[in-house]
Design an enzyme around this catalytic site. Structure first.
Site, PDB file in Angstrom:
ATOM      1  N   GLU A  70       0.816  -1.217   0.000  1.00 49.42           N
ATOM      2  CA  GLU A  70       0.000   0.000   0.000  1.00 49.42           C
ATOM      3  C   GLU A  70       0.849   1.266   0.000  1.00 49.42           C
ATOM      4  O   GLU A  70       0.382   2.352   0.355  1.00 49.42           O
ATOM      5  CB  GLU A  70      -0.960  -0.028   1.192  1.00 49.42           C
TER       6      GLU A  70
ATOM      7  N   HIS B 147      -3.600   1.858   7.925  1.00 52.10           N
ATOM      8  CA  HIS B 147      -2.219   2.073   7.482  1.00 52.10           C
ATOM      9  C   HIS B 147      -1.398   2.591   8.657  1.00 52.10           C
ATOM     10  O   HIS B 147      -1.931   3.231   9.573  1.00 52.10           O
ATOM     11  CB  HIS B 147      -2.150   3.113   6.350  1.00 52.10           C
TER      12      HIS B 147
ATOM     13  N   CYS C  84      -2.428  11.389   3.968  1.00 54.46           N
ATOM     14  CA  CYS C  84      -2.912  10.487   2.910  1.00 54.46           C
ATOM     15  C   CYS C  84      -2.855  11.153   1.543  1.00 54.46           C
ATOM     16  O   CYS C  84      -2.673  10.480   0.522  1.00 54.46           O
ATOM     17  CB  CYS C  84      -4.347  10.066   3.196  1.00 54.46           C
TER      18      CYS C  84
END
Length: 415
Positions: A161, A227, A344
Site C-alpha cells: 500500500e 495504514h 494520505c
C-alpha cells in the site's frame, strides 16, 4: 539540489462516499452521505497553497480515468451494465490519496544513488486494485529522468500500500538515512494490507542500504489504523508515534537508535490520547515537515484542533520545547470523511526539482488555474443514487479531460 517535494493527489470529480474500504472506520461510517467533489478538490488545492506559503516544494498527481472501463472490460462488462457495487468500485476517486501511490527511496539511501519508486499494487481492496497501471504511467512521466528508477508493482498476492506504510529518518533530507517498512499481520477484525514479503521485496529492489522491518500492532489495526500513517509519522530525525503503534516498540526503538543515534522519538501516551481519539482526529496522519527556517511543523486537520485532549497535548509539546515547533491546521473535511487526512493526500519525494517533469510541479499561479478548472467543471455534489446516471459520468469524464488539457498532460487522457 535535493529537497523534499510533496506530491498531492488532486481530488477527482467522482469523489463520493460509497464506503468501500473495510477497516477504514470513517469511510464505512459515512457511507451513503452526499459528497461534494468541488469542495473536496478545492480543499486539497488550499492545502497545497498553504504548503507553498510555508516554503515547501509542491507537486501534483492527477485524477484517474473514471469510471475505469478497462478494468470493467476485464470483468466482461461495462459501466452501463455493471452491478451497483462494481459501478462504485470503478468510479472510486481513491487515487486522490497519493500516499498510496508508491514507496519512495531517495538517492542517498540506495546502492546506485538513484531515487527509486515502486508503484503500490493495492490488491487488498477491489476498488483500489485497478489504480496501479495509471499511477505507474504518471510516475513514468513525472520521473522519466535517469536520476529515478520507477518499478512496477510487487506481484499479488503480497499486498503493498505504498508510502502509507513506509517512513524514513535521516539527519537531513539529502543525507543517507534509515527506511522503516511497517507491515501488518492478520489477527484483527480487519485485513492487514501491507505484507512483510512485499516490503522486503521493495527494499531489495531499491537497494536500500539501511532498512528496518517493523510490525504494526494488531490493536491499532483493529481500532481502525488501516495504514501505519494513521498512528505514526517521521521526518528528519523525528519519529512521532502513538504508544500502541507497533507490536514490539521496545525492540524497534532499540534497533532504530542503533541505526540512527541522532533520532528523537516523540511518543504520545495512550493514557493521554487513546487509539480511538488518535484515529478520529488523525493526529498522526499529519504532514511532519521541515521548514526553510529549519523548524519542524506539524500540519494537522481541523479535527485534531476540535478534540481538547489532542489539541492540549500538541500545545503542551510546543510549549515544552519539543522537536516539533509549529502547528498548522488545514481543512480537508471532505477527504477526512472518506478516511484520508493530510498525510494520505501526499507522496513525499526527495529529489532535485530540475530532474522532474515541470508539468507535475506547481506554484501559486498554477494552483489558481487548477482551482478555476475545478470550480468550473467538478460536480457540486454526488449522492449515491446518482452513480448510475449517464449525465454524471459525462461530467466526470469531461472534467478530468479539461484538467489534463489545461496542464498539457494529454498523454494520460486516453489511458
Amino acid at each position: 539540489m535535493q529537497t523534499e517535494i510533496n506530491f498531492d493527489g488532486i481530488i477527482g470529480p467522482s469523489h463520493n462516499y460509497a464506503g468501500l474500504s473495510h477497516g477504514n472506520l470513517a469511510a464505512t461510517k459515512n457511507r451513503g452521505l452526499v459528497a461534494r467533489p468541488r469542495t473536496a478538490a478545492l480543499e486539497g488545492v488550499a492545502k497545497m497553497r498553504g504548503n507553498i506559503a510555508l516554503g515547501l516544494a509542491q507537486g501534483i498527481l492527477l485524477p484517474h480515468a473514471r469510471p475505469d472501463q478497462r478494468w470493467l472490460a476485464g470483468l466482461a462488462t461495462d459501466y452501463s451494465a455493471a452491478s451497483p457495487l462494481l459501478k462504485a468500485q470503478a468510479l472510486s476517486a481513491s487515487p486522490m490519496w497519493a500516499a498510496n501511490a508508491a514507496t519512495v527511496s531517495p538517492a542517498p539511501d540506495t546502492l546506485d544513488r538513484r531515487c527509486h519508486l515502486t508503484v503500490a499494487n493495492l490488491v487488498t481492496m477491489p476498488h483500489r486494485s485497478h489504480e496501479w497501471p495509471e499511477t505507474l504511467a504518471q510516475l513514468r512521466l513525472a520521473f522519466a529522468h535517469p536520476a529515478f528508477a520507477v518499478h512496477g508493482p510487487v506481484p499479488a498476492p503480497f499486498g503493498d500500500e505504498g508510502a502509507a506504510n513506509h517512513m524514513r529518518l535521516a539527519p537531513a533530507h539529502d543525507a543517507p538515512g534509515v527506511e522503516i517498512f511497517v507491515y501488518g499481520d492478520a489477527g484483527s477484525p480487519f485485513p492487514a494490507r501491507q505484507h512483510r514479503e512485499a516490503s522486503e521485496a521493495i527494499a531489495r529492489s531499491h537497494g536500500v542500504q539501511q532498512a528496518l522491518f517493523v510490525r504494526q500492532s494488531e490493536e491499532s489495526i483493529a481500532a481502525g489504523a488501516f495504514h501505519n500513517d494513521v498512528v505514526a509519522v517521521a521526518n528528519g530525525r523525528v519519529l512521532f508515534a502513538h504508544e500502541q503503534a507497533f507490536a514490539d516498540k521496545d525492540r524497534f526503538y532499540t534497533d532504530l537508535r542503533a541505526a540512527l543515534p541522532q533520532v528523537e522519538i516523540v511518543e504520545v501516551p495512550a493514557s493521554q490520547i487513546g487509539l480511538e481519539d488518535a484515529i478520529r482526529s488523525y493526529l498522526f496522519n499529519a504532514q511532519l515537515a521541515t521548514l526553510p527556517s529549519g523548524e519542524m511543523a506539524l500540519i494537522v486537520p481541523v479535527e485534531a484542533r476540535a478534540m481538547p485532549n489532542v489539541w492540549n497535548w500538541l500545545e503542551a509539546h510546543i510549549a515544552g520545547n519539543g522537536p516539533i515547533r509549529r502547528l498548522e491546521v488545514v481543512d480537508v473535511r471532505q477527504s477526512m470523511a472518506n478516511g484520508g487526512g493530510p498525510a494520505c493526500l501526499r507522496l513525499r519525494v526527495v529529489a532535485d526539482p530540475a530532474t522532474i517533469d515541470p508539468r507535475f510541479l506547481v506554484d501559486a499561479a498554477k494552483l489558481d488555474r487548477i482551482a478555476a478548472i475545478i470550480a468550473r467543471h467538478w460536480p457540486e455534489q454526488i449522492a449515491q443514487d446518482e452513480l448510475g446516471d449517464p449525465a454524471l459520468i459525462r461530467t466526470v469524464e469531461e472534467a478530468r479531460r479539461a484538467l489534463l488539457e489545461a496542464l498539457e498532460i494529454v498523454e494520460l487522457i486516453d489511458r
